[in-house]
Write a protein that holds these residues in place. Structure first.
Motif, PDB file in Angstrom:
ATOM      1  N   MET A   1     -12.494  -1.034   5.837  1.00  0.00           N
ATOM      2  CA  MET A   1     -12.031  -0.630   7.155  1.00  0.00           C
ATOM      3  C   MET A   1     -13.057   0.339   7.719  1.00  0.00           C
ATOM      4  SD  MET A   1      -8.483   1.053   8.323  1.00  0.00           S
ATOM      5  CE  MET A   1      -8.297   1.939   9.869  1.00  0.00           C
TER       6      MET A   1
ATOM      7  N   HIS B   1      -4.236   6.498   7.966  1.00  0.00           N
ATOM      8  CA  HIS B   1      -5.655   6.175   7.848  1.00  0.00           C
ATOM      9  C   HIS B   1      -6.415   7.477   8.004  1.00  0.00           C
ATOM     10  CE1 HIS B   1      -4.925   1.825   8.359  1.00  0.00           C
ATOM     11  NE2 HIS B   1      -3.976   2.219   9.190  1.00  0.00           N
TER      12      HIS B   1
ATOM     13  N   CYS C   1      -4.946   2.818   2.684  1.00  0.00           N
ATOM     14  CA  CYS C   1      -4.067   2.221   3.691  1.00  0.00           C
ATOM     15  C   CYS C   1      -3.734   0.782   3.365  1.00  0.00           C
ATOM     16  CB  CYS C   1      -4.735   2.299   5.053  1.00  0.00           C
ATOM     17  SG  CYS C   1      -6.370   1.591   5.072  1.00  0.00           S
TER      18      CYS C   1
ATOM     19  N   CYS D   1     -12.747   4.613   6.860  1.00  0.00           N
ATOM     20  CA  CYS D   1     -11.383   5.061   6.616  1.00  0.00           C
ATOM     21  C   CYS D   1     -11.306   5.647   5.225  1.00  0.00           C
ATOM     22  CB  CYS D   1     -10.408   3.904   6.743  1.00  0.00           C
ATOM     23  SG  CYS D   1      -8.721   4.373   6.338  1.00  0.00           S
TER      24      CYS D   1
ATOM     25  N   HIS E   1      -8.482  -1.358   2.758  1.00  0.00           N
ATOM     26  CA  HIS E   1      -8.973   0.020   2.894  1.00  0.00           C
ATOM     27  C   HIS E   1     -10.484   0.097   2.711  1.00  0.00           C
ATOM     28  CE1 HIS E   1      -9.338   4.296   2.337  1.00  0.00           C
ATOM     29  NE2 HIS E   1      -9.565   4.198   1.051  1.00  0.00           N
TER      30      HIS E   1
HETATM   31 CU1  CUA Z   1      -7.402   2.554   6.769  1.00  0.00          CU
HETATM   32 CU2  CUA Z   1      -7.935   3.170   4.629  1.00  0.00          CU
END
Ligand code: CUA
Ligand code: HEA
Ligand code: HEA
Ligand SMILES: [Cu+2]
Lengths: 267, 594, 227
Positions: free
Chosen positions: A244, A198, A237, A233, A241
């Motif tokens: 996040m 991340h 991920c 983030c 994502h």
């Molecule tokens: Cu956690 Cu992109």
């Protein structure tokens, strides 16, 4: 045709420069103590690279305009200075530009990464996991309880896999979903990834750093403007994502102390 | 190892059966066309994917008709799910980088013209050459197959960062079978390109005809040679990386997966793997790869420009040295993709300097082009327009690379649309323009027919303006902090940027549609275009000394002998202002550079 | 503006010259089929591409194993979980086999050279040594296989520990390349029996084969040091 091209190109070149000069879309104001160097670096580069950009595009346009579709009899002109001149020019101009910016940039970079956090900096642990950030304050004892991966459990809200019953350090740890910090105090951020890669990105704070699974990094910064900012983030991920995120709340010291007490009571 | 002359002899007698002639052909020309066809097919898929992405980004809830046919749960009644967006994005990047930008400018043009430009009848190892294409084709099928497995393609991006790409299904849809297919496809692709590079290098070194000293090779040939050297070393690193990735999936090894990873409350079985190892291996390949994408373009553009400027470049050799310098430096800079990845911050600085230095050879390349334009007699046609467009786009994209090259600025710009803008300008536009320039220029040689100029120019204008409208704004988005690889923009600070996103989407679709003018032109001209002369552009290199289309063994039983530098333009000779490379005629000229 | 007479410079590579001057019969292409079935009648306009090509190939393969090596080093440093183990002794026997095979290949080369050079009238079954090489090569691969069997018998599988993972990966990749070399040898033998073997073919195959030795020696040392 060639003239149309030249005009189009010049319009495009200048057109693309306008929003930048106007700061129509630009990084938000910086709230960190290390940020000014970065912003300076940004604007210097913008100036130098921007000029190189305009210069080369416009030269291209002019040459296409002047030297296309010439009379069959026309002679081939020699470029003054020839190739060698250009090579030297490239080395001198770009070379110096590169070295100068490289040196200043290194200074800006060093300002963030090459100095240890001061002893009185405030440690906070951040854990990134699909797809949320959690933050942990060590509490009065100033120590974080160890992480037991096997105990990590979203369902029972044990995000860090702490074991208060067995390790004392964990008893007074305070886990929160937002990162609240006192203004003008250095924060020592201990970064831990629960699952995959991340990244911790706060644009206003001029901080971006990946979480490396299996390798806990740390980061330190000082925020100097009170306010609420977005932590996002930036490392792909998984499916969540894109949302996040968490919030960074920079507070006055007393607000912060109050907030921390209240969080502690909720544990 | 084959003894090539064996094939060479079989080669002498053209194959008769359809299969040997068009499918499993040993003829470098046919293989080149096959590569081109593959790239064309791939680029169309990639383009459609980019439209879907764009529409979804601008109007997240708008249903895209027919999409549910592609994947029922990926796009329930036509609206992309977040994961399916990422899966399409991954395929977009993968297909474009590997199956378009490595195949078209390098493998396609290179296969077709490298042997001709060095004066050879064929590549030294035709069987390897044929394998190279078919292996690549299989890789493509495997990649596309990922669309049709239950969970669909992987969502970990074309960079497939571990552990997301290595822990399997747990990490998300497509991370199981899809990801394995991806790694498998790339591994196979590497094999294909290694075989290709082997042929390219030996062709350049050993198959040159009499008088063709290395310095007398056209710049396009030099570019392919340099590129193949990069390919040989870069793909030889990606291949093992993919093998290890596949093992982490299917054999339960822990090369890239660290200990104590907890994914939806499940403690992962792996332990001790290195997250950064994958990134190092990938980018050690990845950065050379992007130069593999652009250097052939530089060669082709120089080749096209020179013929249309009616003069050689200011310095043939400086151009070659610069491309060589780019190739060498490209191995020292790869860490610039990892500035904030958790790599030792000191290495970030170490990597940033060569990255900054690399702008110097690039600058020289650009300046040589500009300096050669000065005082030239530029002929405007589709080919030269796209060549000039390439220069403009390379400048723009390169300059934005210069920002990213500085770790301190990269803190702000990494993983934002600034990066996306940067690499689309250099790859999606510059490199693609290189393909276009080459296509308009060489089409007559390949097919014996001219492409339609009017359509060509129309295609250029729409693409040129369109590309800037799409990819310049990406930089603004990036500076405003718009993070990439987001399937929709829910963050507060992203709302004000939506209008810009809508504008980009419209531009993207418009430009994409404009590409069909090109494709129509391609097929129309192939059958109906007006017949081409042997040397329609009055160019000098060897490919223009043979009929269009070239006979099976290129030079017939003639053995070309080269007397001149590749680009003898702007001279007085019996043919006009140029002298063919193989004409014994003595002329007043600068002569060979000493 | 200097006036320069453009003369074709000396062609550095024999191939170029031969082809340009079209020495060998059919339109400059090297003639392969022996005039009267006797390969000594074949002038060997050996094509440099094969010999250049093999070096290019060797570069690629070396690069690949360099990548594996750096992966190994990084992985070992990345976590304390690296477990050392004793290499299966059979590896040393295999090493001997592989080197023996290189020796026999050289024998074959000298025989065939002498035969082609016409210094001998009758071929003393030049293929014999090639068959021996082939056999030794196969034995080597079998040997590697037994090494894997022994390891798994000791409970060390691909996924057991990074060290064993790398052992299997490296040895298997090398074994694959050896198998490739064996195919090359088969090809050489076929050519020889058909009396159309060319020296470069043989030399190229040999070079590759010896490279397999060197590569294996390197891997053995690497594994011996690291595992
Ligand atoms: Cu956690 Cu992109
Ligand atoms: C064809 C492909 C191509 C090319 C040619 C380049 C060229 C360059 N790239 Fe780019 N790059 C990519 C493809 C390419 N890149 C891709 C695909 C990615 C993203 C991968 C991913 O994350 O998905 C990427 C990402 C990328 C990053 C990482 C960004 C990040 O993730 O944070 C960086 C950082 O240094 C970088 C730098 C550069 C530099 C310095 C050049 C230089 O070579 C450019 C040099 C050229 C010029 C500078 C222009 C000409 C010169 C002048 C006009 C003279 C005056 C100009 C100045 C002095 C500035 N690139
Ligand atoms: C060659 C490379 C290439 C090309 C051409 C394109 C073309 C386009 N790309 Fe792509 N893109 C990538 C490489 C490319 N892209 C990569 C590597 C990524 C990163 C993926 C990741 O993050 O993992 C990416 C990601 C990416 C994103 C970001 C996704 C995200 O981060 O969320 C977006 C968003 O708008 C986008 C849009 C577009 C658009 C609108 C085009 C349009 O320009 C499309 C218009 C079509 C063309 C310009 C092609 C025309 C050519 C022909 C018609 C034929 C040419 C002839 C032959 C090939 C023989 N791309
Ligand atoms: Cu790069």
């Amino acid at each position: 045709m060639a003239k149309v091209f030249a005009i189009t190109l010049i319009l495009i070149a200048i057109g693309s420069a306008i929003p930048i000069v106007m700061h129509t879309w630009y990084p938000p104001v910086d709230i960190s103590t290390h940020g000014p160097l970065i912003d300076e670096q940004m604007s210097d580069t913008m100036a130098e690279a921007g000029l190189s950009f305009l210069a080369s595009q416009i030269l291209l346009a002019i040459f296409v305009w002047k030297y296309s579709d010439r009379a069959p009899g026309a002679k081939i002109g020699r470029f003054p200075g020839g190739a060698m001149g250009l090579v030297i020019a490239a080395f001198l101009l770009v070379g110096t530009e590169v070295l100068a910016l490289g040196a200043f940039g290194a200074r800006a970079w060093a300002g963030i990464y090459f100095n240890a956090p001061t002893p009185d900096s405030m440690p906070v642990q951040v854990q990134a996991g699909q797809f949320a950030f959690y933050f942990r304050y060590p509490g009065p004892d100033g120590k974080f309880g160890p992480i037991h991966p096997d105990l990590v459990n979203e369902g029972s809200q044990n995000f860090f896999g702490t074991d208060p019953d067995h390790d004392a350090d964990a008893k007074d740890d305070i886990v929160t979903a937002t990162l609240a910090i006192p203004v003008n105090k250095e924060i020592h951020l201990l970064m831990h990834s629960k699952d995959v890669g991340h990244s911790f990105f706060v644009r206003e704070l001029r901080v971006q750093q990946d979480f490396v699974p299996g390798l806990d990094l740390s980061l330190h910064f000082t925020a100097n403007k009170i306010g609420k900012y977005e932590i996002v983030c930036t490392q792909l991920c998984g499916l969540g994502h894109y949302n996040m995120k968490a919030y960074l709340e920079v507070m006055s010291q007393q607000d912060f102390d109050g907030w921390l007490k209240q969080q502690a009571s909720m544990q | 190892m084959h003894d090539m002359s064996q094939q060479a002899v079989q080669h002498h007698a053209p194959p008769t059966s359809f299969i040997r002639k068009y499918i499993f052909s040993l003829d470098h020309k046919v293989i080149g066309e096959q590569y081109y066809g593959l790239a064309l097919l791939a680029v169309l898929i990639g383009m459609v994917l980019s439209w879907i992405m764009r529409i979804h980004l601008a109007w997240p809830s708008a249903p895209i008709p027919g999409l549910e046919l592609l994947s029922k749960n990926g796009a329930p009644n036509g609206v992309l799910t977040p994961e399916y967006y990422l899966q399409l994005m991954t395929m977009h990047g993968t297909i474009m980088v590997f199956f378009v930008l490595t195949t078209a400018p390098f493998a396609a043009f290179g296969n077709y013209f490298l042997p001709i430009q060095v004066g050879a009848e064929d590549m030294p190892f035709p069987h390897f050459n044929m394998m190279s294409f078919w292996v690549t084709f299989v890789a493509f099928l495997v990649a596309v197959a990922a669309f049709f497995v239950p969970d669909g393609p992987p969502l970990s991006g074309w960079t497939a960062y571990a552990p997301l790409s290595a822990v399997g299904k747990a990490a998300g849809p497509g991370q199981g079978t899809g990801q394995v297919l991806w790694a498998l496809s790339i591994a196979i692709f590497c094999v294909g390109q290694l075989l290709g590079s082997l042929n390219f290098i030996t062709t350049t070194l050993d198959m040159r005809c009499k008088g063709m000293s290395l310095w007398r090779l056209p710049l396009s040939a030099w570019a392919w040679f340099i590129t193949s050297c990069m390919g040989l070393t870069a793909f030889a690193v990606l291949l093992p990386a993919c093998i290890l990735l596949i093992l982490d999936h299917v054999a339960g090894t822990s090369f890239f997966v660290a200990s104590n990873l907890v994914i939806n409350d499940q403690l992962q079985p792996h332990s001790g793997g290195s997250t950064l190892l994958w990134q190092h291996l990938f980018w050690f390949f990845g950065h050379p790869e992007v130069y593999i994408a652009i250097v052939p373009g530089m060669g082709v553009v120089s080749h096209v420009l020179i013929a249309n400027m009616r003069r050689p470049l200011l310095s043939h050799r400086t151009m070659i040295y610069s491309m060589g310098a780019l190739a060498v430096l490209s191995y020292m800079v790869y860490g610039h993709h990892m500035f904030v990845s958790g790599m030792n911050p000191f290495s970030s600085l170490v990597f940033s300097f060569p990255t900054l230095i690399i702008t110097i050879p690039s600058t020289i390349v650009v300046l040589i082009w500009l300096g050669s334009l000065y005082g030239s007699k530029l002929r405007i046609n589709s080919a030269s327009l796209f060549a000039i467009g390439f220069i403009s786009m390379f400048i723009s994209g390169g300059v934005s690379g210069f920002f990213l090259a500085q770790p301190s600025i990269d803190i702000l710009l990494h993983a934002t649309y600034f990066v996306v803008g940067h690499f689309h300008l250099v790859m999606a536009v510059a490199a693609i323009f290189g393909i276009f320039a080459g296509t308009y220029f060489w089409f007559p040689k390949v097919t014996g027919r001219m492409m339609n100029e009017t359509l060509g120019k129309l295609h250029f204008w729409l693409s040129f303006v369109g590309a800037y409208c799409i990819f310049m704004p990406f930089h603004y988005l990036g500076m405003a902090g718009n993070v990439r690889r987001y399937s929709s923009f829910v963050d507060d600070y992203l709302q004000p940027l939506m209008p810009l996103h809508k504008f980009i989407t419209v531009a993207a679709i418009a430009m994409g549609v404009a590409q069909f003018i090109f494709i129509y032109n391609l097929f129309y001209s192939r059958f109906k275009g007006k017949p081409a002369l042997q040397n329609p552009w009055e160019a000098t290199s060897l490919e223009w000394t043979i009929p269009s289309p070239p006979p099976h063994n290129n030079f017939g039983d003639r053995h070309p002998v080269v007397f001149h530098d590749p680009y003898q333009f702007g001279v007085e000779s019996s043919t006009g202002d140029y002298v063919m490379q193989d004409s014994p005629e003595q002329i007043q000229s600068e002569g060979d550079e000493k | 503006m200097a006036t320069t007479i453009h003369e074709p410079p000396k062609v550095e590579r024999s191939a170029g010259k031969l082809r340009a001057e079209g020495v060998s019969g059919d339109g400059g292409w090297r003639n392969l089929s022996p005039a009267d079935g006797d390969i000594r009648a074949v002038q060997d306009y050996s094509s440099p591409p094969a010999s250049t090509g093999i070096w290019v190939g060797i570069t690629g393969i070396s690069m690949m194993f360099a990548a594996f090596t750096s992966a190994l080093v990084v992985r070992q440093g990345s976590a304390p979980d690296w477990r050392h183990f004793i290499l299966p002794p059979v590896l040393y026997a295999n090493t001997a086999l592989l080197f023996a095979s290189s020796f026999s290949l050289e024998m074959a080369r000298r025989r065939i050279a002498a035969f082609m050079g016409g210094t001998r009238n009758r071929a003393e079954r030049p293929a014999l040594w090639l068959h021996i090489t082939l056999g030794l090569g196969l034995l080597f691969v079998l040997g590697q296989y037994t090494a894997w069997r022994q390891l798994s018998a000791r409970g060390l599988f691909v996924a057991t520990n990074p060290s064993s993972s790398f052992f299997y990966v490296l040895t298997a990749t090398h074994a694959l390349h050896v198998l490739g070399g064996l195919l090359g040898l088969v090809y050489v033998i076929r050519k020889l029996n058909a009396m159309v073997l060319r020296r470069t073919t043989l030399d190229t195959a040999a070079r590759y084969w010896h490279f397999m030795d060197v590569l294996w020696l390197y891997l053995l040392i690497l594994l011996w040091v690291k595992l």
